[in-house]
Motif scaffolding. Structure first.
Motif, PDB file in Angstrom:
ATOM      1  N   VAL A  54      10.680   1.548   6.203  1.00 21.85           N
ATOM      2  CA  VAL A  54      10.735   0.831   7.526  1.00 21.85           C
ATOM      3  C   VAL A  54      11.327  -0.324   7.254  1.00 21.85           C
ATOM      4  N   ASP A  55      12.300  -1.041   8.277  1.00 19.27           N
ATOM      5  CA  ASP A  55      13.053  -2.092   8.116  1.00 19.27           C
ATOM      6  C   ASP A  55      12.220  -3.238   8.776  1.00 19.27           C
ATOM      7  N   VAL A  56      12.243  -4.361   8.034  1.00 20.21           N
ATOM      8  CA  VAL A  56      11.565  -5.636   8.892  1.00 20.21           C
ATOM      9  C   VAL A  56      12.404  -6.763   8.747  1.00 20.21           C
ATOM     10  N   LEU A  57      12.899  -7.217  10.009  1.00 16.08           N
ATOM     11  CA  LEU A  57      13.448  -8.603   9.903  1.00 16.08           C
ATOM     12  C   LEU A  57      12.442  -9.669  10.486  1.00 16.08           C
ATOM     13  N   GLY A  88       0.849  -1.209  -0.109  1.00 17.20           N
ATOM     14  CA  GLY A  88      -0.032   0.035  -0.167  1.00 17.20           C
ATOM     15  C   GLY A  88       0.903   1.311   0.065  1.00 17.20           C
ATOM     16  N   ASP A  89       0.630   2.121   1.043  1.00 19.52           N
ATOM     17  CA  ASP A  89       1.347   3.083   1.265  1.00 19.52           C
ATOM     18  C   ASP A  89       2.663   3.056   1.953  1.00 19.52           C
ATOM     19  N   THR A  90       3.091   1.758   2.295  1.00 20.35           N
ATOM     20  CA  THR A  90       4.216   1.455   2.935  1.00 20.35           C
ATOM     21  C   THR A  90       5.498   0.983   2.165  1.00 20.35           C
ATOM     22  N   ARG A  91       6.672   1.363   2.197  1.00 14.50           N
ATOM     23  CA  ARG A  91       7.796   0.599   1.686  1.00 14.50           C
ATOM     24  C   ARG A  91       8.523   0.055   2.774  1.00 14.50           C
ATOM     25  N   ALA A  92       8.916  -1.175   2.468  1.00  8.34           N
ATOM     26  CA  ALA A  92       9.608  -2.204   3.439  1.00  8.34           C
ATOM     27  C   ALA A  92      10.719  -2.658   3.138  1.00  8.34           C
ATOM     28  N   ARG A  93      12.023  -2.675   3.516  1.00  6.34           N
ATOM     29  CA  ARG A  93      13.191  -3.415   3.328  1.00  6.34           C
ATOM     30  C   ARG A  93      13.242  -4.605   4.104  1.00  6.34           C
ATOM     31  N   LEU A  94      13.192  -5.773   3.467  1.00  5.82           N
ATOM     32  CA  LEU A  94      13.072  -7.098   3.940  1.00  5.82           C
ATOM     33  C   LEU A  94      14.470  -7.717   4.399  1.00  5.82           C
ATOM     34  N   VAL A  95      14.644  -8.145   5.523  1.00  2.00           N
ATOM     35  CA  VAL A  95      15.730  -8.885   6.118  1.00  2.00           C
ATOM     36  C   VAL A  95      15.485 -10.142   6.675  1.00  2.00           C
ATOM     37  N   LEU A  96      16.054 -11.204   6.378  1.00  2.00           N
ATOM     38  CA  LEU A  96      15.881 -12.459   6.802  1.00  2.00           C
ATOM     39  C   LEU A  96      17.012 -12.893   7.867  1.00  2.00           C
ATOM     40  N   ALA A  97      16.338 -13.591   8.853  1.00  2.50           N
ATOM     41  CA  ALA A  97      17.170 -14.228   9.877  1.00  2.50           C
ATOM     42  C   ALA A  97      16.325 -15.177  10.569  1.00  2.50           C
ATOM     43  N   LYS A  98      16.911 -16.394  11.041  1.00  3.46           N
ATOM     44  CA  LYS A  98      16.325 -17.508  11.442  1.00  3.46           C
ATOM     45  C   LYS A  98      16.696 -18.237  12.799  1.00  3.46           C
TER      46      LYS A  98
END
Length: 425
Positions: free
Chosen positions: A404-407, A308-318
């Motif tokens: 916004v950063d998303v982990l 939508g109106d949000t841009r998010a940078r996706l980071v993966l960690a497990k």
């Protein structure tokens, strides 16, 4: 280099073609129904029809293998890019770019260009021994061992033992090993290799290496971070390659600036390993680095998704080691942490207590995903201000000031990628 591949019989060729066609159909169905790239189901169907494909598709290639708990997808992308940069035809390099790294994923990737002479393969820790035995790779990159998916992998020492046994069995026909000098279990597992190239990745995680894997003694770490076993000869070796800031120091002392498009010191360490592997496979170092600089978002990692109106940078960690490093690259305020516990993530989320969330103090944190309540308890103990929004789509509504950063753990990461239109290859 591997011996020449034996041509299959007429029946074998026919069975292979049937397997390829059925696998491609299964992958297409998976994509059309929104269940993923289809790489794993494609390989599963193909190997069900022709169980010899894993062995036969590996045969006759020059192979670079990457494995370890953390960083193998990005390192494989970096290695593949380095190899392609050195080739007249980049299509001569085949790789499993989407990160499908079990036997089925390897078969699926190799089937896309079965005649490609070079393969850069990400391999699950449990599949390394099979690839060493059947593929006779030139290089095996051993990144690290860390507690991960404990319901599936169990003790990491058992994995290290399997790697060591595979190298012992391969003997002089085994691969050159590119090994993380800071990981004692990697160092022990690599010992039987005919040749070892040691790399200092420049990272600091040591919580998975309290005991010597050889004799069980408590390891000693000095003020500079070097480790040593007081009970046997196992000790940290001098690195051949090491990361210094944004540069890799080569064995001859020369320095190469990385200037990567993927962030974080852990990715500079991954690049140092990929560089060492590429050089071992005959690539001129500046050419290898030039290729690695083209890698932007390996299998969706660090990609920007639109919600939508949000841009998010996706980071993966497990796992704890991955989260410890990934938190260092989280720049936004707030930060979104997405937690799930499906099979691909590992159903045991007790590892959340081993992550230093205290470093997020003073920033707003949004906990989301099916296990967000578990994370919220840990954040409360860390005295980190947070809110819980279990539904991932709701958590991304914002509004946010900038990207916004998303982990996220693996299942949440895949869902976020599909939601945000991110290429996961």
């Amino acid at each position: 280099m591997n011996s020449a591949r034996r041509p299959p019989s007429i029946f074998g060729r026919a069975r292979q073609q049937v397997a390829f066609a059925a696998g491609n159909a299964a992958a297409l169905a998976s994509r059309l129904t929104g269940r993923g790239t289809g790489a794993s189901i494609k390989g599963a169907v193909m190997t069900r029809i022709d169980p010899t494909l894993f062995r036969r598709l590996l045969a006759g290639k020059r192979i670079g293998v990457v494995s370890g708990t953390n960083g193998k997808t990005t390192t494989t992308h970096l290695l593949a890019a380095a190899l392609r940069e050195s080739m007249a035809d980049p299509r001569d390099v085949v790789t499993n770019a989407d990160g499908a790294n079990l036997r089925e994923g390897v078969v699926s990737a190799l089937s896309t260009r079965p005649k490609a002479p070079i393969a850069a393969l990400e391999v699950d820790e449990q599949v390394v021994a099979d690839v060493v035995r059947h593929g006779r790779p030139e290089v095996l990159v051993m990144l690290n061992f860390s507690r991960d998916q404990l319901d599936r992998h169990h003790e990491i020492n058992a994995l290290g033992r399997r790697w060591r046994q595979a190298l012992e069995a391969a003997g002089e026909e085994g691969p050159t090993v590119v090994a993380n000098v800071k990981d004692p279990l990697v160092a022990w597992a690599a010992q039987p290799a005919r040749k070892i190239i040691w790399v200092d990745l420049g990272t600091e995680w040591s919580q998975d290496s309290a005991l010597c894997p050889a004799c069980g003694s408590v390891l000693v770490h000095d003020d500079s971070g070097h480790w040593d076993c007081p009970g046997c000869e196992l000790s940290e070796r001098e690195p051949d390659y090491r990361v210094d800031g944004d540069e890799v120091v080569m064995p001859d002392g020369d320095r190469l600036a990385l200037k990567l498009q993927v962030p974080g010191r852990f990715n500079r360490g991954n690049a140092a390993c990929a560089l060492a592997a590429a050089v071992e496979m005959g690539v001129y170092p500046p050419v290898a680095v030039r290729g690695m600089r083209t890698v932007q978002a390996p299998a969706g990692r660090f990609a920007i998704g639109s919600y939508g109106d949000t841009r998010a940078r996706l980071v993966l960690a497990k796992n704890p080691a991955g989260w410890a490093e990934s938190l260092l690259v989280m720049q936004s305020d707030p930060v979104i942490l997405a937690i799930d516990s499906l099979i691909a993530d590992g159903t045991d989320v007790s590892w959340l207590w081993d992550v230093d969330y205290e470093q997020l103090a003073g920033r707003r944190v949004i906990a989301t995903g099916p296990r967000s309540a578990d994370l919220a308890v840990r954040l409360s103990y860390a005295e980190v201000e947070h809110e819980v929004i279990p539904d991932i789509a709701e958590a991304l509504k914002g509004p946010f000031d900038g990207t916004v950063d998303v982990l996220a753990t693996y299942s949440a990461f895949l869902r976020l990628g599909r939601m945000g239109g991110v290429d996961l290859k």
